[in-house]
Design a protein around this motif. Sequence first.
Motif, PDB file in Angstrom:
ATOM      1  N   LEU A   1       0.825  -1.207   0.000  1.00 56.04           N
ATOM      2  CA  LEU A   1       0.000   0.000   0.000  1.00 56.04           C
ATOM      3  C   LEU A   1       0.858   1.256   0.000  1.00 56.04           C
ATOM      4  N   ALA A   2       1.934   1.255   0.806  1.00 56.54           N
ATOM      5  CA  ALA A   2       2.815   2.423   0.870  1.00 56.54           C
ATOM      6  C   ALA A   2       3.454   2.704  -0.483  1.00 56.54           C
ATOM      7  N   PHE A   3       3.813   1.654  -1.212  1.00 53.41           N
ATOM      8  CA  PHE A   3       4.387   1.820  -2.543  1.00 53.41           C
ATOM      9  C   PHE A   3       3.325   2.274  -3.535  1.00 53.41           C
ATOM     10  N   HIS A   4       2.205   1.586  -3.534  1.00 54.26           N
ATOM     11  CA  HIS A   4       1.155   1.860  -4.518  1.00 54.26           C
ATOM     12  C   HIS A   4       0.594   3.266  -4.399  1.00 54.26           C
ATOM     13  N   ILE A   5       0.436   3.735  -3.162  1.00 53.49           N
ATOM     14  CA  ILE A   5      -0.275   4.994  -2.967  1.00 53.49           C
ATOM     15  C   ILE A   5       0.481   6.176  -3.566  1.00 53.49           C
ATOM     16  N   VAL A   6       1.810   6.114  -3.568  1.00 51.59           N
ATOM     17  CA  VAL A   6       2.590   7.216  -4.134  1.00 51.59           C
ATOM     18  C   VAL A   6       2.303   7.351  -5.627  1.00 51.59           C
ATOM     19  N   PHE A   7       2.356   6.241  -6.334  1.00 55.99           N
ATOM     20  CA  PHE A   7       2.159   6.278  -7.778  1.00 55.99           C
ATOM     21  C   PHE A   7       0.687   6.448  -8.142  1.00 55.99           C
ATOM     22  N   ALA A   8      -0.189   5.857  -7.330  1.00 59.02           N
ATOM     23  CA  ALA A   8      -1.615   6.050  -7.565  1.00 59.02           C
ATOM     24  C   ALA A   8      -2.006   7.509  -7.368  1.00 59.02           C
TER      25      ALA A   8
ATOM     26  N   LEU B   1       3.547  15.976 -19.061  1.00 58.71           N
ATOM     27  CA  LEU B   1       2.709  15.468 -17.988  1.00 58.71           C
ATOM     28  C   LEU B   1       1.902  14.254 -18.431  1.00 58.71           C
ATOM     29  N   ALA B   2       1.482  14.230 -19.686  1.00 61.69           N
ATOM     30  CA  ALA B   2       0.758  13.074 -20.215  1.00 61.69           C
ATOM     31  C   ALA B   2       1.659  11.834 -20.228  1.00 61.69           C
ATOM     32  N   LYS B   3       2.910  12.005 -20.637  1.00 58.41           N
ATOM     33  CA  LYS B   3       3.840  10.879 -20.636  1.00 58.41           C
ATOM     34  C   LYS B   3       4.119  10.412 -19.210  1.00 58.41           C
ATOM     35  N   GLY B   4       4.255  11.365 -18.285  1.00 63.43           N
ATOM     36  CA  GLY B   4       4.436  10.995 -16.888  1.00 63.43           C
ATOM     37  C   GLY B   4       3.229  10.256 -16.337  1.00 63.43           C
ATOM     38  N   THR B   5       2.032  10.709 -16.722  1.00 65.59           N
ATOM     39  CA  THR B   5       0.807  10.025 -16.303  1.00 65.59           C
ATOM     40  C   THR B   5       0.785   8.589 -16.806  1.00 65.59           C
ATOM     41  N   ALA B   6       1.214   8.376 -18.050  1.00 66.55           N
ATOM     42  CA  ALA B   6       1.223   7.032 -18.622  1.00 66.55           C
ATOM     43  C   ALA B   6       2.177   6.114 -17.858  1.00 66.55           C
ATOM     44  N   ILE B   7       3.354   6.637 -17.505  1.00 63.69           N
ATOM     45  CA  ILE B   7       4.326   5.831 -16.751  1.00 63.69           C
ATOM     46  C   ILE B   7       3.754   5.457 -15.387  1.00 63.69           C
ATOM     47  N   LEU B   8       3.202   6.437 -14.701  1.00 61.92           N
ATOM     48  CA  LEU B   8       2.679   6.187 -13.360  1.00 61.92           C
ATOM     49  C   LEU B   8       1.425   5.329 -13.401  1.00 61.92           C
ATOM     50  N   PHE B   9       0.632   5.472 -14.471  1.00 61.05           N
ATOM     51  CA  PHE B   9      -0.559   4.638 -14.626  1.00 61.05           C
ATOM     52  C   PHE B   9      -0.157   3.173 -14.751  1.00 61.05           C
TER      53      PHE B   9
ATOM     54  N   VAL C   1       2.638   1.678 -13.628  1.00 54.74           N
ATOM     55  CA  VAL C   1       3.146   1.164 -12.356  1.00 54.74           C
ATOM     56  C   VAL C   1       2.007   1.038 -11.349  1.00 54.74           C
ATOM     57  N   GLY C   2       1.103   2.003 -11.338  1.00 57.05           N
ATOM     58  CA  GLY C   2      -0.042   1.911 -10.438  1.00 57.05           C
ATOM     59  C   GLY C   2      -0.919   0.718 -10.754  1.00 57.05           C
ATOM     60  N   ALA C   3      -1.050   0.389 -12.041  1.00 57.56           N
ATOM     61  CA  ALA C   3      -1.841  -0.782 -12.434  1.00 57.56           C
ATOM     62  C   ALA C   3      -1.199  -2.064 -11.925  1.00 57.56           C
ATOM     63  N   VAL C   4       0.124  -2.155 -12.057  1.00 59.03           N
ATOM     64  CA  VAL C   4       0.831  -3.357 -11.590  1.00 59.03           C
ATOM     65  C   VAL C   4       0.713  -3.500 -10.080  1.00 59.03           C
ATOM     66  N   SER C   5       1.045  -2.436  -9.342  1.00 60.38           N
ATOM     67  CA  SER C   5       1.015  -2.522  -7.880  1.00 60.38           C
ATOM     68  C   SER C   5      -0.413  -2.663  -7.353  1.00 60.38           C
ATOM     69  N   GLY C   6      -1.383  -2.059  -8.049  1.00 52.89           N
ATOM     70  CA  GLY C   6      -2.775  -2.212  -7.640  1.00 52.89           C
ATOM     71  C   GLY C   6      -3.281  -3.623  -7.857  1.00 52.89           C
ATOM     72  N   THR C   7      -2.835  -4.263  -8.945  1.00 51.36           N
ATOM     73  CA  THR C   7      -3.208  -5.655  -9.194  1.00 51.36           C
ATOM     74  C   THR C   7      -2.631  -6.564  -8.118  1.00 51.36           C
TER      75      THR C   7
END
Length: 439
Positions: free
Chosen positions: A15-22, A54-62, A64-70
Motif C-alpha cells: 500500500l505504501a508503494f502503490h499509494i505514491v504512484f496512484a 505530464l501526459a507521458k508521466g501520467t502514462a508511466i505512473l498509470f 506502475v499503479g496498475a501493476v502494484s494495484g493488481t
Amino acid sequence: MDDLLYARAQMGMSLAFHIVFAAAGVALPVLMVLSDLKARRTGDADYRLLSYKLAKGTAILFAVGAVSGTVLSFELGLLWPEFMGQYGEVIGLPFSLEGVAFFTEAIFLGIYLYGRERVSPGLHLFSGVMVALSGAASAFFVTLVNVFMNDPSGFTPTPNGPTDIQPLVAMFSPGWPYQTAHVLLSCYQASAFAMAGIHAFVLLRHPGSAFHRKALSVALPLACVTALAQPLVGDFLAKHAAEAQPVKLAAMEGHFDTERGASLRVGGLPDMETATTPYSLEIPYGLSILAFGDPHAEVKGLKEFPREDWPPVAKVHLAFQLMVGTGSAMALLALVTLGLRWRKREWPSGPRMMRLWLLASPLGVLAMEAGWLVTEWGRQPWIIHGVMRTKDAVTPVPHLAAPFWTFTLVYLFLGAMVTFLLARQVAGTLPGRESDDAH
C-alpha cells in the motif's frame, strides 16, 4: 516475525508503494488538463510541451499503479481469505466500480496520448478531462472500501457471517464524504508540491527558464488551494473519528484518561507503562474543541477500553504528529505564497521562495503516507472495526516471509525504474535541452 506480522507488513509495504504512484496518477491528469487549457488559451508552446510531458508521466505512473494495484487485489484474497470470503459480497460493489473507472481511464489516456493530432481539439481536451475524472473516481471507490473497514454498515453480523446485506449502504458507510475528500485532496496536494519542488530546483540553477516558470504557475495554485483545504476536511474527519472510533482518536492524541476539557497534545511520546505522554506541549481544552467543538466536552481515554482493543499507541501518535506537522508547514507556505501572489500580482519565483518550495516538495508525500499509517494502525487489532479481528482474517498458509521479501525486491526494482524514467522526462525540459517533441 510471525506470519501475521509478515502478512501485515507485506500489505503495508504494498500500500505504501502503490499509494505514491496512484496519487500521482490521480493528480497529474488535472495538471495536464490545466496546462492544456493554458496552451489553448495563449497559444504558448511551453504550456503545450508541459501538457505533453505530464501526459507521458501520467502514462508511466498509470502503468506502475496498475501493476502494484493488481498485486494489492491479489494480496487481499491470498493473505486475508476470511475477510474476502465472508465480506466480499458486502463490499464488492466499490471494487467493481473501481475496475470500471480504471478501464475508462486507460481508454481516454490512450486517446489523449496518441490522438493529439488525430482527433479534434475538443475531443482531445475532453479525453484529458475524462482521464482526470476517472482517476479521481478510481481513488474514490477504493477509499470507500477503507471507510467500510473503519466504520462498517450495511449488514447484520452473525457467528456464521454477514446477513441482511445492503451493498449500497455498505459502500457509503458513515464518514465517507470526509475520508474520500481527505484522500483525494492528499493526492492533489502531494503531487502539486512535488511538481512545484522539481521546477523550483531547476529555477534555482537556471533562473531565466521561461518553461519552468510557467510550469510552476500551473503547480502552485493547486498546491496552495489543497494545502489550505486539507486541514478543514481533516477537522471533520477527526470529529467523525471521535464518534465512530474513539479509541483511535485517543491513540492519535496519546490520551489515556477520560476527562472533560481535555487538552490537545503536541509532540510527546506515549509511555504505556505510566499511561502518560511525556515531553508533549499541552493546549488546554484543545482536544475537546477538536473532537466535539465544545471546550468542556468529555473525551474518552484509552483506559476506557479493554487493553486488547488498543492500537499500537506510540506508532499511531507519532504518525499523526508527522501528518499534522507536515500539513501545517505546507499550509503556512501556501499562505505566504498566496500573500506574495496577491501583493506582486505574479507567482513568486525568487531564490528564497524557490528554496522553501524545494524543501517542502516531499512534505505532501510524507503527510499522505503518515495519514494512511494513522488510518491502518489506528484500526488495529481489527480488520473490520468491531466485527472481525485481523488475526482471524489472515491466511493459514505458512512461510509468509518468502512472498514478503520477494515483493520487496520487486517494488525496489519498479521504484528504481520509475525514478529513472521520470528523471528523463524532467531532464528533457532543462534549458538547452528543451525539445519540440510535443508536435
